[in-house]
Design an enzyme around this catalytic site. Structure first.
Site, PDB file in Angstrom:
ATOM      1  N   ASN A 235      42.489  39.731  49.725  1.00 41.32           N
ATOM      2  CA  ASN A 235      43.637  38.857  49.480  1.00 41.32           C
ATOM      3  C   ASN A 235      44.813  39.350  50.322  1.00 41.32           C
ATOM      4  O   ASN A 235      45.400  40.383  50.025  1.00 41.32           O
ATOM      5  CB  ASN A 235      43.980  38.892  47.980  1.00 41.32           C
TER       6      ASN A 235
ATOM      7  N   CYS B  64      51.821  34.353  47.125  1.00 43.86           N
ATOM      8  CA  CYS B  64      50.720  33.895  47.981  1.00 43.86           C
ATOM      9  C   CYS B  64      50.846  32.426  48.366  1.00 43.86           C
ATOM     10  O   CYS B  64      50.097  31.946  49.215  1.00 43.86           O
ATOM     11  CB  CYS B  64      49.386  34.118  47.281  1.00 43.86           C
TER      12      CYS B  64
ATOM     13  N   HIS C 211      43.908  29.469  49.636  1.00 39.90           N
ATOM     14  CA  HIS C 211      44.275  30.882  49.493  1.00 39.90           C
ATOM     15  C   HIS C 211      43.021  31.674  49.121  1.00 39.90           C
ATOM     16  O   HIS C 211      42.233  31.254  48.272  1.00 39.90           O
ATOM     17  CB  HIS C 211      45.343  31.010  48.408  1.00 39.90           C
TER      18      HIS C 211
HETATM   19  N1  ACO Z   1      35.510  48.024  39.262  1.00 36.23           N
HETATM   20  C1  ACO Z   1      34.749  48.083  38.156  1.00 36.23           C
HETATM   21  N2  ACO Z   1      35.132  47.587  36.963  1.00 36.23           N
HETATM   22  C2  ACO Z   1      36.350  46.992  36.917  1.00 36.23           C
HETATM   23  C3  ACO Z   1      37.190  46.908  38.034  1.00 36.23           C
HETATM   24  C4  ACO Z   1      36.728  47.460  39.254  1.00 36.23           C
HETATM   25  N3  ACO Z   1      37.454  47.419  40.387  1.00 36.23           N
HETATM   26  N4  ACO Z   1      38.321  46.275  37.673  1.00 36.23           N
HETATM   27  C5  ACO Z   1      38.207  45.965  36.382  1.00 36.23           C
HETATM   28  N5  ACO Z   1      37.009  46.418  35.928  1.00 36.23           N
HETATM   29  C6  ACO Z   1      36.465  46.285  34.570  1.00 36.23           C
HETATM   30  C7  ACO Z   1      37.525  46.101  33.519  1.00 36.23           C
HETATM   31  O1  ACO Z   1      38.050  47.325  33.111  1.00 36.23           O
HETATM   32  C8  ACO Z   1      36.761  45.392  32.422  1.00 36.23           C
HETATM   33  O2  ACO Z   1      36.021  46.364  31.727  1.00 36.23           O
HETATM   34  P1  ACO Z   1      35.860  46.272  30.129  1.00 36.23           P
HETATM   35  O3  ACO Z   1      35.169  44.963  29.877  1.00 36.23           O
HETATM   36  O4  ACO Z   1      35.061  47.463  29.810  1.00 36.23           O
HETATM   37  O5  ACO Z   1      37.273  46.286  29.597  1.00 36.23           O
HETATM   38  C9  ACO Z   1      35.756  44.529  33.189  1.00 36.23           C
HETATM   39  O6  ACO Z   1      35.669  45.093  34.512  1.00 36.23           O
HETATM   40  C10 ACO Z   1      36.161  43.074  33.283  1.00 36.23           C
HETATM   41  O7  ACO Z   1      37.521  43.019  33.714  1.00 36.23           O
HETATM   42  P2  ACO Z   1      38.244  41.661  33.916  1.00 36.23           P
HETATM   43  O8  ACO Z   1      39.671  41.924  34.320  1.00 36.23           O
HETATM   44  O9  ACO Z   1      37.993  40.746  32.759  1.00 36.23           O
HETATM   45  O10 ACO Z   1      37.455  41.104  35.192  1.00 36.23           O
HETATM   46  P3  ACO Z   1      37.534  39.698  35.853  1.00 36.23           P
HETATM   47  O11 ACO Z   1      36.211  39.087  35.898  1.00 36.23           O
HETATM   48  O12 ACO Z   1      38.674  38.878  35.282  1.00 36.23           O
HETATM   49  O13 ACO Z   1      37.937  40.061  37.340  1.00 36.23           O
HETATM   50  C11 ACO Z   1      39.865  40.103  38.775  1.00 36.23           C
HETATM   51  C12 ACO Z   1      39.146  40.753  37.620  1.00 36.23           C
HETATM   52  C13 ACO Z   1      38.951  40.197  40.004  1.00 36.23           C
HETATM   53  C14 ACO Z   1      41.151  40.871  39.048  1.00 36.23           C
HETATM   54  C15 ACO Z   1      40.142  38.640  38.437  1.00 36.23           C
HETATM   55  O14 ACO Z   1      40.767  38.545  37.182  1.00 36.23           O
HETATM   56  C16 ACO Z   1      41.022  37.955  39.442  1.00 36.23           C
HETATM   57  O15 ACO Z   1      40.655  37.766  40.585  1.00 36.23           O
HETATM   58  N6  ACO Z   1      42.211  37.500  39.020  1.00 36.23           N
HETATM   59  C17 ACO Z   1      43.131  36.818  39.904  1.00 36.23           C
HETATM   60  C18 ACO Z   1      43.936  37.806  40.628  1.00 36.23           C
HETATM   61  C19 ACO Z   1      44.676  37.155  41.758  1.00 36.23           C
HETATM   62  O16 ACO Z   1      44.213  36.223  42.352  1.00 36.23           O
HETATM   63  N7  ACO Z   1      45.849  37.638  42.093  1.00 36.23           N
HETATM   64  C20 ACO Z   1      46.490  37.033  43.219  1.00 36.23           C
HETATM   65  C21 ACO Z   1      47.830  37.162  43.249  1.00 36.23           C
HETATM   66  S1  ACO Z   1      48.398  38.302  44.463  1.00 36.23           S
HETATM   67  C22 ACO Z   1      49.979  37.816  44.900  1.00 36.23           C
HETATM   68  O17 ACO Z   1      50.441  36.736  44.646  1.00 36.23           O
HETATM   69  C23 ACO Z   1      50.841  38.842  45.587  1.00 36.23           C
END
Ligand code: ACO
Length: 327
Positions: A284, A114, A254
C-alpha cells in the site's frame, strides 16, 4: 464551447530497495503465508537514508512530462497529495517546482490519505474546465515506511513507498476526466491516524516515547468501511458519468488489500483481466498507489485508445472517491 480536461502523460517512481515478506518475518511475528493470503502483498519498496517524497516525485513528474511532451516551463501549476511531505512546510509541491525549474507557478500540497490522488484529479478537472489553467501536474506520493510502527505486525506489513504523477491538459487526445464522486467522514478519523506532530499533540519527548509519530490503524474497522466506500464511489461516479457497469474496461483502484480490490471488482461485475493489480510488488503506497498503477497500466497497454477506466480509493480521514476516465 465547453472545456474538457485530459490526462496526457503519466509517470511513476519507486525506490530500488525491496523488502520481501521473508524480510518482514525477521522484523515481526508474521509469515509470508499470512501476508499473502490476508493482503496479496509479496514485497514492497522502501526509501533509504534521507531520501524523501520530493526525490520520488521529481522523477515521476519528469516521466509524466516526457510522455506529455512538456517542458518544465509549460506547467502552470502543480499539486501534491501526501501525508508524508518532506517537511510540514514548505510544501513538497513548491520544492519540486523549484527543483524542476517550473518557474514561479502555484504549487501546494493537500492531504486526503490514500484518496488524495482522486481528490487531486477532481481539483485538476475544476481548474482546467473553468479555464484557470491549461496544463497542470497532479501528484500522489507517500513514504509511509518513514512513519510506520515497526512493532505493529497488523500494519507494518502493509506499507511501501512510491510516487505517481499525471500531466493534465485542456487539449487531448488523452484520458478525459469524466464523472466523479468524493466524500469524507471525520467521525471515523480515529481509526487511522498519526496522533503526534500536529497542533493537537506537538512533537515532544512524550510523543516520541509513546510512538505517536507513527501510523495507528484499526485494520478491521477500516476494512469494513473500505469495501462499502469503494463500491459506493464507483457506482456514484458511474452514475454521474452516465456510464453503465457493462461499459467499463478496466478498474484501477487503490491497492490496499487484494480482498478489498476483489470485492470492488465483483460489485462492478468485472472479469479478472479487467482489474489492474500491482499490490504484490509495492504493498500500500497510499496516495501514490493509483497513479503508479495507472502509469503501469498505460505503459503495458492495459489501457487502450478507447478504454473506459474506473478509479476508486478510500483512506485516512476517512475519505473516499471515484473517477471515470475515457481514453
Ligand atoms: N502476521 C500474522 N498474524 C497477524 C498479523 C501479521 N502480520 N497481523 C495481524 N495478525 C493476527 C491478529 O493478531 C489476529 O490474531 P488473533 O485472531 O489471534 O487475535 C489475526 O491475525 C486476525 O487479525 P485481523 O486484524 O482480524 O486480520 P484481517 O483479516 O482483518 O487482516 C488487515 C488485517 C490486513 C490489516 C486488514 O484488516 C486490512 O487490510 N485492513 C485495511 C487496512 C487498510 O487498507 N488501510 C489503508 C489505509 S492506509 C492510509 O490511508 C495511510
Amino acid at each position: 464551447m465547453s472545456r474538457n480536461a485530459y490526462i496526457v502523460g503519466t509517470g511513476h517512481h519507486v525506490p530500488e530497495h525491496v523488502v520481501t515478506n521473508a524480510d518482514m518475518e525477521k522484523i515481526v511475528d508474521t509469515s509470508d503465508e499470512w501476508i499473502t493470503t490476508r493482503t496479496g502483498i509479496k514485497e514492497r519498496r522502501k526509501v533509504e537514508g534521507s531520501t524523501a517524497s520530493s526525490d520520488l516525485v521529481s522523477v515521476a513528474v519528469q516521466n509524466a512530462m516526457e510522455m506529455a511532451g512538456w517542458k518544465p516551463s509549460d506547467v502552470q501549476g502543480i499539486i501534491v497529495g501526501t501525508v508524508t511531505p518532506d517537511y510540514p512546510f514548505p510544501s513538497t509541491a513548491a520544492l519540486v517546482a523549484d527543483r524542476l525549474k517550473m518557474g514561479n507557478i502555484p504549487a501546494y500540497d493537500f492531504e486526503a490519505g490514500c484518496t488524495a490522488f482522486i481528490y487531486g484529479l477532481i481539483q485538476a478537472k475544476a481548474f482546467i474546465e473553468s479555464g484557470i489553467m491549461d496544463r497542470m501536474i497532479v501528484v500522489g506520493v507517500d513514504c509511509l515506511t518513514k512513519i510506520t510502527n515497526w512493532d505493529d505486525r497488523g500494519s507494518c506489513i502493509l506499507f511501501g513507498d512510491g510516487a505517481g504523477a499525471v500531466a493534465v491538459s485542456s487539449e487531448g487526445p488523452g484520458g478525459r476526466l469524466g464523472g466523479w464522486h468524493w466524500g469524507s467522514d471525520g467521525s471515523l478519523g480515529e481509526h487511522l491516524m498519526q496522533i503526534g506532530g500536529g497542533s493537537k499533540n506537538p512533537a515532544s519527548h512524550g510523543t516520541v516515547d509513546r510512538n505517536e509519530h507513527t501510523i495507528f490503524m484499526n485494520g478491521a474497522r477500516i476494512f469494513k468501511h473500505a469495501v462499502r466506500a469503494m463500491h459506493d464511489s464507483c457506482m456514484k461516479a458511474l452514475e454521474q458519468d452516465g456510464t453503465e457497469k457493462k461499459d467499463v474496461d478496466l478498474l484501477v483502484s487503490h491497492q490496499a488489500n487484494l480482498r478489498i480490490i476483489d470485492a470492488t471488482a465483483r460489485a462492478l461485475e468485472l472479469e479478472p483481466e479487467q482489474v489492474y493489480i500491482n499490490i504484490q510488488k509495492y504493498g500500500n503506497t497510499s496516495a501514490a498507489s493509483i497513479p503508479i498503477a495507472l502509469d503501469e497500466a498505460y505503459r503495458s497497454d492495459a489501457i487502450r485508445e478507447t478504454s473506459t477506466v474506473v478509479l476508486a480509493a478510500f483512506g485516512a480521514g476517512l475519505t473516499w472517491g471515484g473517477m471515470i476516465l475515457h481514453w
